[in-house]
Design a protein around this motif. Structure first.
Motif, short mmCIF file in Angstrom:
data_model
loop_
_atom_site.label_atom_id
_atom_site.label_comp_id
_atom_site.label_asym_id
_atom_site.label_seq_id
_atom_site.Cartn_x
_atom_site.Cartn_y
_atom_site.Cartn_z
N UNK A 1 0.84 -1.19 0.00
CA UNK A 1 0.00 0.00 0.00
C UNK A 1 0.88 1.25 0.00
N UNK A 2 0.37 2.29 -0.59
CA UNK A 2 1.11 3.55 -0.71
C UNK A 2 0.60 4.51 0.36
N UNK A 3 1.53 5.06 1.15
CA UNK A 3 1.18 5.94 2.26
C UNK A 3 1.86 7.29 2.06
N UNK A 4 1.11 8.39 2.10
CA UNK A 4 1.73 9.72 2.00
C UNK A 4 2.61 9.99 3.22
N UNK A 5 3.71 10.69 3.02
CA UNK A 5 4.59 11.06 4.13
C UNK A 5 4.13 12.42 4.65
N UNK A 6 3.61 12.44 5.87
CA UNK A 6 3.09 13.66 6.48
C UNK A 6 4.20 14.71 6.56
N UNK B 1 -6.39 6.99 15.92
CA UNK B 1 -7.11 7.85 16.87
C UNK B 1 -7.01 9.32 16.46
N UNK B 2 -5.82 9.77 16.05
CA UNK B 2 -5.64 11.16 15.62
C UNK B 2 -6.42 11.45 14.34
N UNK B 3 -6.43 10.46 13.43
CA UNK B 3 -7.15 10.65 12.16
C UNK B 3 -8.63 10.88 12.42
N UNK B 4 -9.20 10.12 13.33
CA UNK B 4 -10.62 10.30 13.66
C UNK B 4 -10.84 11.62 14.39
N UNK B 5 -9.89 11.98 15.24
CA UNK B 5 -10.01 13.22 16.00
C UNK B 5 -10.05 14.44 15.08
N UNK B 6 -9.24 14.42 14.02
CA UNK B 6 -9.16 15.59 13.14
C UNK B 6 -9.99 15.44 11.87
N UNK B 7 -10.88 14.47 11.84
CA UNK B 7 -11.85 14.37 10.76
C UNK B 7 -11.33 13.84 9.44
N UNK B 8 -10.32 12.99 9.47
CA UNK B 8 -9.82 12.36 8.24
C UNK B 8 -10.89 11.40 7.72
N UNK B 9 -11.11 11.40 6.40
CA UNK B 9 -12.13 10.55 5.80
C UNK B 9 -11.93 9.09 6.22
N UNK C 1 -19.43 0.17 -3.32
CA UNK C 1 -19.34 1.43 -4.06
C UNK C 1 -17.94 2.03 -3.94
N UNK C 2 -17.41 2.05 -2.72
CA UNK C 2 -16.07 2.61 -2.50
C UNK C 2 -14.99 1.71 -3.09
N UNK C 3 -15.13 0.41 -2.88
CA UNK C 3 -14.09 -0.54 -3.26
C UNK C 3 -13.99 -0.72 -4.77
N UNK C 4 -15.14 -0.74 -5.46
CA UNK C 4 -15.16 -1.08 -6.88
C UNK C 4 -15.33 0.14 -7.78
N UNK C 5 -16.26 1.02 -7.41
CA UNK C 5 -16.67 2.06 -8.34
C UNK C 5 -16.03 3.43 -8.09
N UNK C 6 -15.45 3.62 -6.90
CA UNK C 6 -14.86 4.92 -6.59
C UNK C 6 -13.35 4.88 -6.83
N UNK C 7 -12.87 5.74 -7.70
CA UNK C 7 -11.45 5.82 -8.01
C UNK C 7 -10.85 7.04 -7.32
N UNK C 8 -9.99 6.79 -6.34
CA UNK C 8 -9.41 7.88 -5.56
C UNK C 8 -8.06 8.30 -6.13
N UNK D 1 -3.14 12.53 0.29
CA UNK D 1 -2.19 13.50 0.87
C UNK D 1 -2.92 14.63 1.58
N UNK D 2 -3.99 15.09 0.99
CA UNK D 2 -4.77 16.16 1.63
C UNK D 2 -5.41 15.68 2.94
N UNK D 3 -5.89 14.44 2.92
CA UNK D 3 -6.57 13.90 4.11
C UNK D 3 -5.59 13.71 5.27
N UNK D 4 -4.40 13.18 4.96
CA UNK D 4 -3.45 12.89 6.05
C UNK D 4 -2.92 14.18 6.66
N UNK D 5 -2.90 15.26 5.88
CA UNK D 5 -2.40 16.54 6.40
C UNK D 5 -3.38 17.18 7.38
N UNK D 6 -4.60 16.63 7.50
CA UNK D 6 -5.54 17.15 8.49
C UNK D 6 -5.03 16.87 9.92
N UNK D 7 -4.20 15.84 10.05
CA UNK D 7 -3.66 15.48 11.37
C UNK D 7 -2.60 16.52 11.76
#
Length: 412
Positions: A293-298, A368-376, A392-399, A405-411
């Motif tokens: 899996x690919x993880x953005x570097x905060x 815990x931090x991701x949920x605290x700061x509203x990460x999707x 819907x998310x797994x098959x039909x939604x292309x992220x 990167x934008x989501x992880x920066x919410x932390x």
């Protein structure tokens, strides 16, 4: 050039040894070509076994075939005579018997013991594992199963497996101990996989390990242990940042807190999977969703990741994180879970953090931090490698990766 056959007077080539029409020989002293068979013996593949010629004895069948059943502590193969027939007239006969044996190793030995099965199974199974820690977990569970080592595989039943889980003992650091709830789960997993292998080769007619479940008490104890993971407090995170430049391994703890990697996954991240231009790293293990899996570097940990990257290049290591002891002994710099655990515990005690903290808590802190700061919610699952059940998310939604990167920066 064409000539006439002296027998049938039809035209034939002057290079023909006989007439193609009547078969009359046109050239004398022509010997038919013979195909000479090579006397070179075929070489056995690694792990197939051994063939040796018994000399100085008047044997009708002098070639002995031995099969590989495991490896000793030095990594050398352990061989036993092929059953039911070990001696053969020629080398090629012995070779053919070993090839046939390795197509289905247990057809010739239905009375194999559980210990022999374990040695044969682990020889193949360990090659499929990505980490030494996984193999070590299997070996540690096997140590509690001495009561069934000499049993025939065909005789193993659920009660014998439960006996290992409930009554088995193992000596750990000089102390004899009974299996914990987590170890009981590992023992059952061991037999699940090993007897699946036996079932495949028709040594057993059913897998008795898969015929029963862990007791409610064991499951409850395991869940209690899993729920024991706790996030760091804001004061603890500030204390870690304050000491990041003066105590080794704090930087790795903080990187885990802002990326969500499992402790075992940290030591498997390769430099080739670290992109400092796009600020991402790739890795993962354990599940299909968690692998590669690919993880953005905060942004907060980019200087720390860069520092580890440069350090790794200087060490000549292929991995981002490495173990460096105080004596600078660089013969083995593999960053294993045990080494991370020792470093984590030392930092926890020196900084007087919550004594209940464990190496997995950095991953817990990230979620815990991701949920605290509203990460999707789905961003969190993509980053930590949790399974996504929503079709819907797994098959039909292309992220897009930029979204992660934008989501992880919410932390913060």
């Amino acid at each position: 050039m064409l000539i006439k056959c002296t027998e049938c007077e039809l035209q034939v080539s002057d290079k023909a040894s006989s007439c193609p029409h009547c078969g009359y020989p046109l050239k004398e002293n022509i010997k038919p070509k013979t195909c000479h068979k090579s006397n070179k013996r075929k070489r056995l593949p690694n792990g197939f076994g051994q063939i040796s010629e018994i000399k100085n004895r008047n044997l009708r069948n002098p070639f002995r075939a031995m099969v590989t059943v495991g490896k000793n502590s030095n990594g050398r193969p352990i061989c036993k005579p092929l059953k039911p027939e070990s001696y053969f007239l020629t080398y090629n006969d012995a070779y053919a018997a070993l090839v046939e044996y390795n197509k289905n190793p247990y057809d010739l030995n239905p009375a194999i013991t559980v210990k022999e099965l374990y040695e044969k199974w682990t020889t193949k199974y360990f090659d499929t594992l990505k980490t030494y820690a996984s193999a070590r977990a299997i070996n540690s569970a096997w140590a509690y199963c001495t009561s069934v080592y000499s049993m025939r595989v065909m005789d193993i039943r659920a009660r014998h497996i439960k006996g290992c889980m409930d009554e088995g003992t193992s000596t750990v650091r000089g102390n004899e101990q009974r299996p914990s709830a987590t170890m009981k789960n590992k023992i059952k997993t061991l037999f699940n996989l090993m007897l699946d292998y036996a079932l495949e080769y028709e040594l057993v007619d059913r897998n008795y390990s898969r015929g029963f479940k862990l007791s409610d008490e064991v499951i409850k104890e395991i869940m209690t242990v899993k729920k024991g993971h706790i996030a760091f407090t804001d004061e603890e995170i500030n204390l870690l940042w304050k000491n990041v430049d003066c105590k080794r391994y704090i930087d790795i703890i903080l990187i885990q807190c802002y990326s969500g990697w499992r402790p075992q996954e940290l030591g498997l991240i390769e430099l080739t999977n670290v992109d400092l231009e796009n600020w991402l790293f790739k890795g993962g293990m354990k599940t299909e969703a968690g692998t590669d899996r690919v993880v953005p570097i905060h942004s907060k940990i980019r200087p720390l990741v860069l520092r580890k990257y440069i350090e790794s290049e200087q060490l000549g290591s292929k991995y981002l994180f490495n173990f460096i002891d105080l004596d600078n002994n660089l013969k083995d710099i593999t960053f294993t879970y045990k080494r991370y655990q020792n470093g984590f515990n030392r930092i926890r005690d020196e900084l007087k953090l919550n004594p209940k903290h464990r190496p997995h808590d950095g991953r817990t802190h990230f979620v815990t931090s991701a949920k605290k700061y509203g990460v999707d919610e789905y961003a969190v699952k993509y980053i930590v490698g949790h399974k996504i059940s929503d079709i819907t998310e797994k098959v039909y939604t292309k992220r897009e990766f930029e979204w992660l990167k934008d989501e992880i920066e919410k932390i913060r």
